[in-house]
Design a protein around this motif. Structure first.
Motif, PDB file in Angstrom:
ATOM      1  N   LEU A  78      12.258  41.042  50.685  1.00  0.00           N
ATOM      2  CA  LEU A  78      12.638  39.670  51.019  1.00  0.00           C
ATOM      3  C   LEU A  78      11.746  38.658  50.302  1.00  0.00           C
ATOM      4  O   LEU A  78      12.221  37.619  49.831  1.00  0.00           O
ATOM      5  N   GLY A  79      10.448  38.965  50.210  1.00  0.00           N
ATOM      6  CA  GLY A  79       9.523  38.067  49.513  1.00  0.00           C
ATOM      7  C   GLY A  79       9.913  37.917  48.053  1.00  0.00           C
ATOM      8  O   GLY A  79       9.951  36.816  47.497  1.00  0.00           O
ATOM      9  N   LEU A  80      10.236  39.054  47.410  1.00  0.00           N
ATOM     10  CA  LEU A  80      10.657  39.033  46.003  1.00  0.00           C
ATOM     11  C   LEU A  80      11.948  38.247  45.851  1.00  0.00           C
ATOM     12  O   LEU A  80      12.082  37.410  44.955  1.00  0.00           O
ATOM     13  N   ALA A  81      12.903  38.493  46.755  1.00  0.00           N
ATOM     14  CA  ALA A  81      14.193  37.807  46.671  1.00  0.00           C
ATOM     15  C   ALA A  81      13.994  36.295  46.770  1.00  0.00           C
ATOM     16  O   ALA A  81      14.603  35.527  46.024  1.00  0.00           O
ATOM     17  N   GLN A  82      13.096  35.883  47.666  1.00  0.00           N
ATOM     18  CA  GLN A  82      12.886  34.448  47.860  1.00  0.00           C
ATOM     19  C   GLN A  82      12.311  33.795  46.593  1.00  0.00           C
ATOM     20  O   GLN A  82      12.820  32.778  46.117  1.00  0.00           O
ATOM     21  N   LEU A  83      11.260  34.401  46.041  1.00  0.00           N
ATOM     22  CA  LEU A  83      10.590  33.744  44.915  1.00  0.00           C
ATOM     23  C   LEU A  83      11.408  33.825  43.631  1.00  0.00           C
ATOM     24  O   LEU A  83      11.444  32.877  42.852  1.00  0.00           O
ATOM     25  N   ILE A  84      12.086  34.955  43.414  1.00  0.00           N
ATOM     26  CA  ILE A  84      12.924  35.056  42.216  1.00  0.00           C
ATOM     27  C   ILE A  84      14.099  34.089  42.341  1.00  0.00           C
ATOM     28  O   ILE A  84      14.470  33.401  41.392  1.00  0.00           O
ATOM     29  N   GLY A  85      14.670  34.007  43.550  1.00  0.00           N
ATOM     30  CA  GLY A  85      15.753  33.066  43.799  1.00  0.00           C
ATOM     31  C   GLY A  85      15.304  31.633  43.532  1.00  0.00           C
ATOM     32  O   GLY A  85      15.988  30.869  42.853  1.00  0.00           O
ATOM     33  N   LEU A  86      14.129  31.277  44.052  1.00  0.00           N
ATOM     34  CA  LEU A  86      13.615  29.912  43.879  1.00  0.00           C
ATOM     35  C   LEU A  86      13.359  29.580  42.414  1.00  0.00           C
ATOM     36  O   LEU A  86      13.485  28.433  41.982  1.00  0.00           O
ATOM     37  N   HIS A  87      12.988  30.600  41.639  1.00  0.00           N
ATOM     38  CA  HIS A  87      12.694  30.378  40.231  1.00  0.00           C
ATOM     39  C   HIS A  87      13.927  29.886  39.475  1.00  0.00           C
ATOM     40  O   HIS A  87      13.850  28.988  38.646  1.00  0.00           O
ATOM     41  N   PHE A  88      15.071  30.493  39.799  1.00  0.00           N
ATOM     42  CA  PHE A  88      16.298  30.122  39.090  1.00  0.00           C
ATOM     43  C   PHE A  88      17.042  28.987  39.769  1.00  0.00           C
ATOM     44  O   PHE A  88      17.849  28.315  39.151  1.00  0.00           O
ATOM     45  N   ASP A  89      16.802  28.811  41.051  1.00  0.00           N
ATOM     46  CA  ASP A  89      17.572  27.851  41.823  1.00  0.00           C
ATOM     47  C   ASP A  89      16.601  27.150  42.788  1.00  0.00           C
ATOM     48  O   ASP A  89      16.498  27.517  43.956  1.00  0.00           O
ATOM     49  N   PRO A  90      15.859  26.166  42.287  1.00  0.00           N
ATOM     50  CA  PRO A  90      14.738  25.591  43.048  1.00  0.00           C
ATOM     51  C   PRO A  90      15.129  24.954  44.376  1.00  0.00           C
ATOM     52  O   PRO A  90      14.272  24.737  45.229  1.00  0.00           O
ATOM     53  N   ASP A  91      16.414  24.667  44.582  1.00  0.00           N
ATOM     54  CA  ASP A  91      16.810  24.043  45.842  1.00  0.00           C
ATOM     55  C   ASP A  91      17.279  25.049  46.893  1.00  0.00           C
ATOM     56  O   ASP A  91      17.792  24.662  47.938  1.00  0.00           O
ATOM     57  N   ALA A  92      17.120  26.341  46.579  1.00  0.00           N
ATOM     58  CA  ALA A  92      17.770  27.355  47.407  1.00  0.00           C
ATOM     59  C   ALA A  92      17.084  27.591  48.750  1.00  0.00           C
ATOM     60  O   ALA A  92      17.693  28.126  49.672  1.00  0.00           O
ATOM     61  N   GLY A  93      15.815  27.218  48.888  1.00  0.00           N
ATOM     62  CA  GLY A  93      15.109  27.511  50.137  1.00  0.00           C
ATOM     63  C   GLY A  93      15.026  29.020  50.339  1.00  0.00           C
ATOM     64  O   GLY A  93      14.678  29.754  49.406  1.00  0.00           O
ATOM     65  N   ILE A  94      15.383  29.488  51.551  1.00  0.00           N
ATOM     66  CA  ILE A  94      15.328  30.938  51.752  1.00  0.00           C
ATOM     67  C   ILE A  94      16.728  31.554  51.712  1.00  0.00           C
ATOM     68  O   ILE A  94      16.970  32.635  52.234  1.00  0.00           O
ATOM     69  N   PHE A  95      17.632  30.872  51.002  1.00  0.00           N
ATOM     70  CA  PHE A  95      18.994  31.379  50.886  1.00  0.00           C
ATOM     71  C   PHE A  95      19.029  32.801  50.325  1.00  0.00           C
ATOM     72  O   PHE A  95      19.728  33.670  50.838  1.00  0.00           O
ATOM     73  N   TYR A  96      18.256  33.047  49.258  1.00  0.00           N
ATOM     74  CA  TYR A  96      18.328  34.371  48.619  1.00  0.00           C
ATOM     75  C   TYR A  96      17.712  35.482  49.461  1.00  0.00           C
ATOM     76  O   TYR A  96      17.995  36.655  49.256  1.00  0.00           O
ATOM     77  N   VAL A  97      16.879  35.101  50.428  1.00  0.00           N
ATOM     78  CA  VAL A  97      16.391  36.090  51.403  1.00  0.00           C
ATOM     79  C   VAL A  97      17.580  36.649  52.181  1.00  0.00           C
ATOM     80  O   VAL A  97      17.728  37.861  52.346  1.00  0.00           O
ATOM     81  N   HIS A  98      18.441  35.737  52.613  1.00  0.00           N
ATOM     82  CA  HIS A  98      19.611  36.177  53.384  1.00  0.00           C
ATOM     83  C   HIS A  98      20.591  36.957  52.504  1.00  0.00           C
ATOM     84  O   HIS A  98      21.228  37.902  52.968  1.00  0.00           O
ATOM     85  N   VAL A  99      20.691  36.569  51.230  1.00  0.00           N
ATOM     86  CA  VAL A  99      21.566  37.303  50.308  1.00  0.00           C
ATOM     87  C   VAL A  99      21.062  38.741  50.150  1.00  0.00           C
ATOM     88  O   VAL A  99      21.841  39.700  50.228  1.00  0.00           O
ATOM     89  N   ALA A 100      19.744  38.892  49.978  1.00  0.00           N
ATOM     90  CA  ALA A 100      19.174  40.235  49.826  1.00  0.00           C
ATOM     91  C   ALA A 100      19.414  41.059  51.090  1.00  0.00           C
ATOM     92  O   ALA A 100      19.776  42.240  51.032  1.00  0.00           O
TER      93      ALA A 100
END
Lengths: 289, 232
Positions: free
Chosen positions: A249-271
């Motif tokens: 989840l930590g990796l998903a959050q930071l990698i997500g934020l790198h490409f999509d800075p407004d995503a918040g913790i959206f990519y955590v939920h995607v993972a």
């Protein structure tokens, strides 16, 4: 190089998420009981940390982890003894959910009443700016300390549960409460101490989280959600699974934020969603037939 | 001297009454058999005495002390150990951890890990294995060993021959004299009347929650027993 950076920081954040989840996992495993107010305790610990460090100027907030964890062990013990034990042994599935859900609302509003809705964070002094350079990669000292603490917690918990007499009593109670009683184990005492440990870990996670991001009295739900996702991804009842789930989840959050800075913790939920879709038993859970 | 004295015991499951005015007593050093068909209330009786069932009326005196109102964990501390029906070993622990867990009360005495292994050589050297790899008989030995680790004054053994081959049951019953020799009294719950009578000094027969017959095991006639057992 940016990938190495992302990876290391993701792992460091993930360790923190692991600690967030393992306290909840411990309670679920031992008592078959979900504490919905878990997130509010995490926020309360952050508030205690903020006010304590305001009183003790010059003391590094990392040192405050120890007394705050001890305080929350006590808080967890008392809350379990006075409140949660009333419903843990009840055969009704709704009792625990209603009680802890109601309690979470009470805590949330109490914090709102006392502290308002200001966005706060815990400053780690000069520590948050310190970093170590390895070639062209720089790693923050605070994330590294966070990761070390997370791993230390997992190892300590694992040893306590697998090697000590009380750890055996915890496992026996989780397996079969009545049979454990026949050996002289008092389940409510096991529950009180387990909740104490869970709250101490929640307190440490809450303070460390407040050092790297902001919080308000209403941050509890987001924390609870992450904690839930960690234990579901890890596979219920698996300690190392929780750490692995946290890393993911930590990796998903930071990698997500790198490409999509407004995503918040959206990519955590995607993972989380992806894991549940393709491996419903969790990363380290046993596949049910 | 009476080690256990149960008088006028009534036990309830909600509105349902499971036991009616049960009177059972066990002398120190005695083996007492409790026989009866399925649903006669044998397991309920053992669970009530051990403190796992709270909704009961009547008097239970253990070692001179009233224990009717005490919870199971406190009764265990006083030296009563129950081998539960179906063994119920802790599945997430090794054999050795299961045995050590039995000694959680800290009561000291003759029974230690080496002594339990000596009593049941089949499970010695298998301490690191998990319960599910053992045969039913071996699991039963672990369950009995786990209860002995508490150095109990009274051992309650619930349906220990259930689902086991007769040869294995013989082997387990052969361990009883050694257990008694260390000063532990035993209550065995059995469905097999002959085996129970042979292994015990005194027998109680239960039917639909009531004691229908009691007497010295050697003195009970087969006719009287089958009459009390089936209620014919």
């Amino acid at each position: 190089m940016v990938w190495v950076d992302l990876f290391i920081n993701g792992i460091c954040l993930g360790g923190l998420y692991g600690v967030l989840g393992v306290g909840l996992a411990l309670v679920v495993g031992v008592m078959r009981f979900v504490n919905i107010s878990h997130g509010e305790f995490i926020v309360m610990a952050a508030f205690v940390g903020v006010f304590a460090s305001a009183q003790l100027v010059g003391v590094n907030p990392l040192w405050l982890l120890i007394p705050v964890a001890a305080l929350f062990f006590f808080v967890g013990y008392v809350v379990q003894a006075v409140l949660f034990n009333c419903v843990v042994t009840a055969p009704d599935l709704f009792g625990p959910i209603l009680l802890t859900f109601g309690f979470s609302i009470v805590l949330q509003n109490a914090m709102f009443e006392l502290f308002g809705t200001d966005v706060r964070s815990l400053t780690a002094g000069g520590l948050s700016r310190l970093s170590i350079s390895l070639g062209s990669v720089s790693i923050g000292v605070l994330p590294l300390i966070t990761l070390a603490l997370a791993i230390a917690f997992f190892v300590a918990l694992q040893l306590a549960i697998s090697r000590t007499a009380f750890g055996r009593a915890i496992r026996a109670t989780a397996d079969n409460r009545d049979v454990a009683r026949l050996m002289g184990v008092k389940p409510t005492r096991v529950f009180n101490i387990t909740m104490g440990f869970a709250m101490a870990m929640a307190a440490v996670a809450g303070m460390l989280l407040a050092m790297r991001s902001t919080f308000t009295p209403f941050s509890g739900l987001a924390n609870l959600l992450v904690a839930f996702e960690v234990i579901v991804i890890g596979g219920f009842g698996s300690f190392w699974g929780a750490l692995l789930g946290g890393f993911l989840l930590g990796l998903a959050q930071l990698i997500g934020l790198h490409f999509d800075p407004d995503a918040g913790i959206f990519y955590v939920h995607v993972a989380f969603f992806a894991v549940v879709l393709f491996r419903p038993q969790g990363l380290m859970g046993i596949k049910l037939p | 001297m009476k080690l256990l004295e149960v008088a006028g015991l009534n036990v309830f499951y909600g509105d349902l009454q499971a036991l009616f005015e049960i009177g059972v007593s066990v002398e120190a050093g005695q083996t007492v058999a409790l026989i009866g068909a399925n649903g006669a209330g044998k397991t309920t009786f053992l669970k009530s005495v051990a403190g796992l069932i709270a909704s009961k009326r009547g008097s239970i005196t253990f070692d001179g002390q009233q224990v009717g109102g005490l919870p199971a964990e406190q009764i265990a501390q006083l030296g009563m150990a129950l081998v539960p029906e179906g063994r119920l070993l802790f599945q997430n622990m090794t054999i050795e951890e299961n045995l050590i867990m039995g000694g959680y009360t800290g009561r000291t005495g003759y029974w230690t890990l080496p002594k339990v292994y000596e009593l049941f050589p089949t499970i010695a050297n298998r301490g690191r294995e998990m319960p599910f790899v053992l045969s039913g008989g071996e699991q039963q030995m672990v369950a009995i060993g786990r209860a002995l680790m508490a150095n109990p004054r009274l051992l309650l053994a619930d349906e220990i021959s259930q689902g086991l081959a007769p040869v294995v049951v013989d082997q387990i019953y052969k361990s009883f004299p050694a257990i008694r020799a260390e000063g532990t009294s035993i209550i065995i719950v059995e469905q097999e009347v002959k085996r129970a009578a042979a292994a015990s000094d005194y027998t109680y027969c239960l039917l639909k929650g009531r004691v229908t017959l009691e007497g010295r095991s050697k003195a009970l006639s087969f006719d009287a027993l089958s009459h009390a057992y089936f209620g014919t």
